[in-house]
Design a protein around this motif. Structure first.
Motif, short mmCIF file in Angstrom:
data_model
loop_
_atom_site.label_atom_id
_atom_site.label_comp_id
_atom_site.label_asym_id
_atom_site.label_seq_id
_atom_site.Cartn_x
_atom_site.Cartn_y
_atom_site.Cartn_z
N GLN A 234 8.70 -3.90 -3.80
CA GLN A 234 7.49 -4.53 -3.27
C GLN A 234 6.41 -4.68 -4.35
N ARG A 235 6.21 -3.64 -5.12
CA ARG A 235 5.15 -3.65 -6.12
C ARG A 235 5.49 -4.53 -7.32
N ARG A 236 6.76 -4.49 -7.78
CA ARG A 236 7.16 -5.19 -8.99
C ARG A 236 7.48 -6.67 -8.72
N LEU A 237 8.23 -6.93 -7.62
CA LEU A 237 8.71 -8.29 -7.35
C LEU A 237 8.03 -8.94 -6.15
N GLY A 238 7.26 -8.14 -5.37
CA GLY A 238 6.62 -8.69 -4.18
C GLY A 238 7.59 -8.97 -3.05
N LEU A 239 8.77 -8.31 -3.06
CA LEU A 239 9.78 -8.52 -2.04
C LEU A 239 9.94 -7.26 -1.19
N PRO A 240 10.14 -7.41 0.14
CA PRO A 240 10.35 -6.25 1.00
C PRO A 240 11.79 -5.75 0.89
N MET A 241 12.17 -5.28 -0.29
CA MET A 241 13.55 -4.91 -0.56
C MET A 241 13.61 -3.55 -1.24
N LYS A 242 14.65 -2.77 -0.89
CA LYS A 242 14.90 -1.50 -1.54
C LYS A 242 16.32 -1.46 -2.08
N VAL A 243 16.46 -0.86 -3.24
CA VAL A 243 17.77 -0.67 -3.86
C VAL A 243 17.99 0.84 -3.99
N LYS A 244 19.11 1.32 -3.44
CA LYS A 244 19.42 2.75 -3.47
C LYS A 244 20.74 2.97 -4.19
N ALA A 245 20.79 4.03 -4.99
CA ALA A 245 22.02 4.39 -5.72
C ALA A 245 22.20 5.89 -5.66
N ARG A 246 23.45 6.33 -5.60
CA ARG A 246 23.73 7.77 -5.58
C ARG A 246 25.03 8.06 -6.32
N TRP A 247 25.13 9.32 -6.81
CA TRP A 247 26.33 9.82 -7.48
C TRP A 247 26.44 11.31 -7.22
N ILE B 10 15.08 18.59 -5.21
CA ILE B 10 13.76 18.17 -5.67
C ILE B 10 13.72 16.64 -5.62
N THR B 11 12.63 16.10 -5.09
CA THR B 11 12.44 14.66 -4.95
C THR B 11 11.05 14.30 -5.44
N GLY B 12 10.96 13.27 -6.25
CA GLY B 12 9.66 12.86 -6.76
C GLY B 12 9.71 11.50 -7.43
N ALA B 13 8.55 11.04 -7.89
CA ALA B 13 8.43 9.71 -8.48
C ALA B 13 8.83 9.72 -9.94
N LEU B 14 9.66 8.75 -10.32
CA LEU B 14 9.93 8.48 -11.72
C LEU B 14 8.99 7.40 -12.24
N LEU B 15 8.71 6.41 -11.38
CA LEU B 15 7.65 5.43 -11.60
C LEU B 15 6.81 5.43 -10.33
N PRO B 16 5.57 5.92 -10.37
CA PRO B 16 4.77 6.10 -9.15
C PRO B 16 4.71 4.85 -8.29
N GLY B 17 5.01 5.01 -6.99
CA GLY B 17 4.95 3.92 -6.04
C GLY B 17 6.05 2.90 -6.17
N GLU B 18 7.04 3.16 -7.05
CA GLU B 18 8.08 2.16 -7.29
C GLU B 18 9.47 2.77 -7.34
N LEU B 19 9.71 3.73 -8.22
CA LEU B 19 11.03 4.32 -8.41
C LEU B 19 10.97 5.81 -8.09
N THR B 20 11.82 6.24 -7.15
CA THR B 20 11.87 7.64 -6.73
C THR B 20 13.24 8.20 -7.05
N GLU C 130 0.83 -1.20 0.00
CA GLU C 130 0.00 0.00 0.00
C GLU C 130 0.86 1.25 0.00
N PRO C 131 0.43 2.30 -0.70
CA PRO C 131 1.19 3.55 -0.68
C PRO C 131 1.12 4.19 0.69
N VAL C 132 2.25 4.70 1.15
CA VAL C 132 2.31 5.38 2.44
C VAL C 132 2.94 6.75 2.22
N PRO C 133 2.34 7.83 2.69
CA PRO C 133 2.91 9.16 2.50
C PRO C 133 4.25 9.29 3.22
#
Length: 369
Positions: A318-331, A282-292, A17-20
């Motif tokens: 969670q939405r795409r694979l059904g797994l409680p996992m997050k992948v983070k990347a930065r540069w 600025i922070t926002g969704a690239l794919l709503p509820g999935e990729l930020t 479920e989406p959470v603010p």
């Protein structure tokens, strides 16, 4: 019910479920939270820290009000934490508790920050809106939920140092905090922080002080409406370079599945008119509820030279694979890049990361049971 503390909420495992981004309640629905956390979401994505080496954390609930945590880092560096909360609450588990790294240029003002279990005077924290910040508790249930009550925690480190924190939600409007870090062999060198916060339906005011450089600060964040908030901070210190003022604003659009957040801050030294820093994000969704995605930059406000730019991405599987996992990347353009994979389950948290900072490579594993 008390006020919300504007912290990031992670949905329960498997909920989908989406959470603010920011907690809400029926009374303080327009409260903007703390000024020092104006661009918290962007900093968490653009400047997250890669775990260094291996860390194991064993957390257990001794009673509904008392929990204990044993942390072991490599090389051998154990610590033991006890937490008491007047509110019965589950243990707050998160693999992202590691301190913020320093990938953007240093501001002109110092700040106290937790770093690997110690409280240090860090002059290289990346362009925050505020240079005074209370360390967060590992199980900050009183502060996180806004319920009335208190929380006390203490941590003993192997190097014979002690940290103690106290948070008390006195009323729905008032909250008090204190934090002490001291070497047990030399208690006269203790570092002490204190803060008191007042929150109304549409504003948040904080007064903070520390004996480090005898610094005192006051800040305010005021909601103009449900989307716009403006604020500022004034710091006075025995260190002339730490005497500064800051102003900032935030736009928050919560109508999307993933909120759109834009911030801007201007910080200037009261003793050096040429020391001015402008920071925007600025922070926002690239794919709503999935990729930020998040973009954060800073520069000298007078010359707009020597600036820094950071980019961050976060994929919730969670939405795409059904797994409680997050992948983070930065540069960022100062020579830093990082990748982290984090898994959050009911009884276990795992974070695995690798990164490069100024040519130095790092790799780490964090495990919490």
């Amino acid at each position: 019910t008390g006020m919300e503390d504007a912290k990031v909420i992670v949905p329960p495992s498997g909920s989908g479920e989406p959470v603010p981004f920011r907690e809400q309640n029926t009374f303080f629905t327009n409260n903007p939270g703390e000024y020092e956390r104006l661009d918290e979401e962007a900093r968490d994505m653009v400047d997250f820290t890669i775990p260094a080496g291996a860390e194991l954390s064993l957390t257990r609930t001794l009673s509904p009000q008392v929990s204990t945590s044993f942390n072991f880092l490599t090389p051998f560096y154990p610590s033991l934490t006890f937490t008491y909360s007047s509110q019965s609450s589950h243990i707050l588990r998160t693999p992202f508790h590691v301190p913020t790294s320093t990938t953007l240029p240093p501001p002109s003002t110092p700040r106290l920050t937790p770093n690997n279990g110690t409280l240090i005077h860090d002059k290289y924290v990346a362009n925050k809106a505020s240079s005074l910040s209370m360390p967060a508790s590992r199980d900050d249930s009183v502060s996180r939920t806004g319920e009335l009550g208190m929380e006390i925690s203490g941590t003993i480190e192997m190097d014979r140092t002690l940290q103690a924190s106290y948070t008390h939600r006195i009323s729905p409007f008032w909250k008090a905090q204190a934090h002490v870090f001291t070497p047990l062999q030399r208690p006269e060198h203790a570092e002490v922080q204190g803060a008191i916060q007042y929150s109304s339906r549409s504003s948040c005011v904080q007064v903070q002080a520390t004996n480090e450089s005898h610094t005192v600060g006051v800040n305010l964040l005021q909601s103009l409406n449900r989307r716009w908030a403006v604020g500022g901070e004034l710091l006075h210190s025995a260190d002339p370079q730490a005497t500064t003022y800051s102003v900032g604003c935030r736009y928050l659009n919560n109508t999307f599945r993933t909120p759109l957040i834009a911030t801007s801050t201007f910080t200037s030294s009261l003793t050096d008119p040429n020391s001015n820093t402008l920071c925007a994000s600025i922070t926002g969704a690239l794919l709503p509820g999935e990729l930020t995605g998040s973009l954060r930059g800073s520069a000298d406000a007078g010359r707009f030279k020597g600036g820094a730019l950071g980019v961050g991405l976060e994929w919730d599987t969670q939405r795409r694979l059904g797994l409680p996992m997050k992948v983070k990347a930065r540069w960022n353009n100062t020579g830093g890049a990082g990748l982290m994979l984090a898994i959050r389950a009911t009884s276990i948290n795992v974070a695995l990361g690798l990164g490069v900072e100024n040519g130095a490579r790092s790799f780490g594993l964090y495990l919490e049971l």
